[in-house]
Design a protein around this motif. Structure first.
Motif, mmCIF file in Angstrom:
data_model
loop_
_atom_site.group_PDB
_atom_site.id
_atom_site.type_symbol
_atom_site.label_atom_id
_atom_site.label_comp_id
_atom_site.label_asym_id
_atom_site.label_seq_id
_atom_site.Cartn_x
_atom_site.Cartn_y
_atom_site.Cartn_z
ATOM 1 N N THR A 78 0.831 -1.200 0.000
ATOM 2 C CA THR A 78 0.000 0.000 0.000
ATOM 3 C C THR A 78 0.866 1.250 0.000
ATOM 4 O O THR A 78 0.577 2.224 -0.704
ATOM 5 C CB THR A 78 -0.920 0.006 1.239
ATOM 6 O OG1 THR A 78 -1.778 -1.140 1.198
ATOM 7 C CG2 THR A 78 -1.776 1.265 1.277
ATOM 8 N N SER A 79 1.935 1.229 0.785
ATOM 9 C CA SER A 79 2.843 2.366 0.867
ATOM 10 C C SER A 79 3.452 2.688 -0.494
ATOM 11 O O SER A 79 3.511 3.851 -0.910
ATOM 12 C CB SER A 79 3.950 2.063 1.878
ATOM 13 O OG SER A 79 4.948 3.068 1.855
ATOM 14 N N ALA A 80 3.903 1.654 -1.208
ATOM 15 C CA ALA A 80 4.543 1.874 -2.508
ATOM 16 C C ALA A 80 3.579 2.510 -3.503
ATOM 17 O O ALA A 80 3.926 3.472 -4.202
ATOM 18 C CB ALA A 80 5.068 0.542 -3.055
ATOM 19 N N LEU A 81 2.349 1.991 -3.574
ATOM 20 C CA LEU A 81 1.378 2.541 -4.516
ATOM 21 C C LEU A 81 0.924 3.943 -4.100
ATOM 22 O O LEU A 81 0.675 4.806 -4.949
ATOM 23 C CB LEU A 81 0.177 1.604 -4.624
ATOM 24 C CG LEU A 81 0.433 0.285 -5.363
ATOM 25 C CD1 LEU A 81 -0.812 -0.595 -5.343
ATOM 26 C CD2 LEU A 81 0.877 0.538 -6.798
ATOM 27 N N PHE A 82 0.826 4.169 -2.799
ATOM 28 C CA PHE A 82 0.445 5.496 -2.311
ATOM 29 C C PHE A 82 1.464 6.546 -2.750
ATOM 30 O O PHE A 82 1.102 7.607 -3.260
ATOM 31 C CB PHE A 82 0.329 5.488 -0.784
ATOM 32 C CG PHE A 82 0.243 6.868 -0.184
ATOM 33 C CD1 PHE A 82 -0.950 7.576 -0.210
ATOM 34 C CD2 PHE A 82 1.361 7.462 0.393
ATOM 35 C CE1 PHE A 82 -1.031 8.858 0.331
ATOM 36 C CE2 PHE A 82 1.285 8.741 0.939
ATOM 37 C CZ PHE A 82 0.094 9.440 0.902
ATOM 38 N N GLY B 172 8.746 7.030 1.664
ATOM 39 C CA GLY B 172 8.529 8.195 0.811
ATOM 40 C C GLY B 172 9.816 8.963 0.571
ATOM 41 O O GLY B 172 10.080 9.423 -0.554
ATOM 42 N N ALA B 173 10.628 9.102 1.621
ATOM 43 C CA ALA B 173 11.901 9.815 1.486
ATOM 44 C C ALA B 173 12.845 9.066 0.549
ATOM 45 O O ALA B 173 13.514 9.670 -0.302
ATOM 46 C CB ALA B 173 12.541 9.985 2.861
ATOM 47 N N VAL B 174 12.890 7.744 0.670
ATOM 48 C CA VAL B 174 13.763 6.938 -0.188
ATOM 49 C C VAL B 174 13.316 7.011 -1.645
ATOM 50 O O VAL B 174 14.142 7.184 -2.551
ATOM 51 C CB VAL B 174 13.792 5.475 0.297
ATOM 52 C CG1 VAL B 174 14.512 4.586 -0.720
ATOM 53 C CG2 VAL B 174 14.467 5.370 1.649
ATOM 54 N N LEU B 175 12.012 6.896 -1.885
ATOM 55 C CA LEU B 175 11.515 6.965 -3.253
ATOM 56 C C LEU B 175 11.791 8.329 -3.874
ATOM 57 O O LEU B 175 12.147 8.427 -5.057
ATOM 58 C CB LEU B 175 10.010 6.677 -3.295
ATOM 59 C CG LEU B 175 9.368 6.715 -4.691
ATOM 60 C CD1 LEU B 175 10.042 5.731 -5.640
ATOM 61 C CD2 LEU B 175 7.870 6.428 -4.608
ATOM 62 N N ARG B 176 11.671 9.380 -3.084
ATOM 63 C CA ARG B 176 11.964 10.723 -3.572
ATOM 64 C C ARG B 176 13.417 10.821 -4.046
ATOM 65 O O ARG B 176 13.707 11.362 -5.128
ATOM 66 C CB ARG B 176 11.706 11.734 -2.450
ATOM 67 C CG ARG B 176 12.208 13.150 -2.714
ATOM 68 C CD ARG B 176 11.457 13.832 -3.809
ATOM 69 N NE ARG B 176 11.866 15.229 -3.945
ATOM 70 C CZ ARG B 176 11.448 16.041 -4.898
ATOM 71 N NH1 ARG B 176 10.593 15.607 -5.808
ATOM 72 N NH2 ARG B 176 11.858 17.284 -4.948
ATOM 73 N N LEU C 74 8.940 1.420 -7.750
ATOM 74 C CA LEU C 74 7.857 1.141 -6.811
ATOM 75 C C LEU C 74 8.000 -0.253 -6.196
ATOM 76 O O LEU C 74 7.654 -0.466 -5.036
ATOM 77 C CB LEU C 74 6.502 1.283 -7.505
ATOM 78 C CG LEU C 74 6.138 2.696 -7.978
ATOM 79 C CD1 LEU C 74 4.706 2.733 -8.496
ATOM 80 C CD2 LEU C 74 6.326 3.712 -6.864
ATOM 81 N N GLY C 75 8.511 -1.205 -6.992
ATOM 82 C CA GLY C 75 8.775 -2.533 -6.448
ATOM 83 C C GLY C 75 9.828 -2.472 -5.360
ATOM 84 O O GLY C 75 9.707 -3.117 -4.305
ATOM 85 N N ALA C 76 10.887 -1.687 -5.612
ATOM 86 C CA ALA C 76 11.930 -1.504 -4.603
ATOM 87 C C ALA C 76 11.368 -0.817 -3.363
ATOM 88 O O ALA C 76 11.721 -1.165 -2.227
ATOM 89 C CB ALA C 76 13.082 -0.692 -5.187
ATOM 90 N N THR C 77 10.470 0.145 -3.576
ATOM 91 C CA THR C 77 9.854 0.840 -2.450
ATOM 92 C C THR C 77 9.018 -0.108 -1.603
ATOM 93 O O THR C 77 9.014 -0.027 -0.373
ATOM 94 C CB THR C 77 8.967 1.994 -2.959
ATOM 95 O OG1 THR C 77 9.758 2.892 -3.739
ATOM 96 C CG2 THR C 77 8.345 2.764 -1.801
ATOM 97 N N ALA C 78 8.307 -1.032 -2.263
ATOM 98 C CA ALA C 78 7.517 -2.022 -1.523
ATOM 99 C C ALA C 78 8.422 -2.893 -0.653
ATOM 100 O O ALA C 78 8.111 -3.168 0.514
ATOM 101 C CB ALA C 78 6.722 -2.892 -2.496
#
Length: 273
Positions: free
Chosen positions: A147-151, A236-240, A254-258
């Protein structure tokens, strides 16, 4: 509704094959809930095969393996590709940026990707065996990390210009953000409710209303909410940072974020709970 479910299933799972009559891209945001249900399915099957107390130890690991196999290691592949992209030196030039983006399309695994996968799976196994995470907690981690990754994908896509560049090819381009966000939230709440009903089954008896999800832990709901918030902010910080480096927002990121969200949330649960 069937088309939404089948669309979400076909996007994340490789087997069994499910084709919707009319593909609904927004159905992808049911993915976290579907993955959690599949995780619980494998946990139930493993619990029938493996006798207690070994079922508590091995069922969560078997469920991770089963879920990953059905998804074709969907998120793990994104983690590996993202790790490999970090192994490319970044200079302020189109050439170096093209090299970074070529790693996402390269089916081969590099040193960084293999290392990331080994460390990630070692973490999964150790968190269950040494951290003593229950089946229900692992299912919640699965639900919340996806959920976090898609959000964050929904959040960053319209806000980061580089994420919307021609290099970015993602499902975020073809969905209504509000509708997708609502489906994502409903899926999260439904998943938490399902876990509250599943916990007594895995615990082997009735559970107190307040502690259905986390037995014998006072104020567990508030504690888990804190863990979820910390995980959400960190992911969120890492994806940014990844978006700024790669100048894209793709499925691999997004896969990595998940996967990273899974790590962050697991660490928070082990340390706080």
């Amino acid at each position: 509704m069937i088309d939404y479910l089948l669309s979400g299933w076909s996007f994340f799972f490789r087997w069994p094959v499910a084709n919707a009559k009319s593909y609904r891209a927004v159905g992808v945001f049911l993915g976290p809930l579907l993955q959690m249900i599949v995780y619980i399915f494998f946990a139930v099957a493993a619990s029938f095969v493996i006798l207690p107390p070994n079922s508590t130890l091995y069922a969560p690991i078997i469920s991770w393996v089963g879920l990953s196999m059905l998804t074709g290691f969907f998120h793990e592949d994104g983690l590996a590709d993202t790790a490999d992209s970090l192994g490319v030196s970044k200079f302020n030039s189109e050439e170096s940026l093209d090299k970074i983006h070529s790693t996402f399309k390269d089916p081969r695994l590099g040193t960084f990707g293999v290392s990331a996968l080994v460390l990630f799976w070692a973490f999964r196994i150790l968190s269950v065996t040494q951290g003593h995470l229950s089946i229900t907690l692992c299912a919640l981690v699965c639900l919340c990390s996806r959920t976090s990754a898609l959000f964050w994908g929904l959040y960053f896509f319209p806000r980061v210009v580089k994420a919307r560049s021609a290099r970015s090819s993602h499902i975020m381009q073809s969905v209504n953000a509000r509708t997708a966000g609502l489906i994502l939230l409903l899926g999260l709440l439904t998943g938490i409710l399902l876990c509250s009903f599943a916990q007594p089954i895995f615990a082997g008896g009735a559970a107190d209303v307040v502690n259905k999800i986390f037995p014998d832990v006072p104020s567990s709901s508030a504690v888990f909410a804190l863990c979820f918030t910390v995980m959400l902010l960190l992911s969120g910080a890492v994806l940014r940072l990844l978006i700024l480096r790669t100048e894209a927002l793709n499925g691999d990121l997004l896969g990595a974020t998940a996967c990273l969200s899974e790590v962050f949330l697991t660490i928070c649960i082990i340390r706080i709970l």
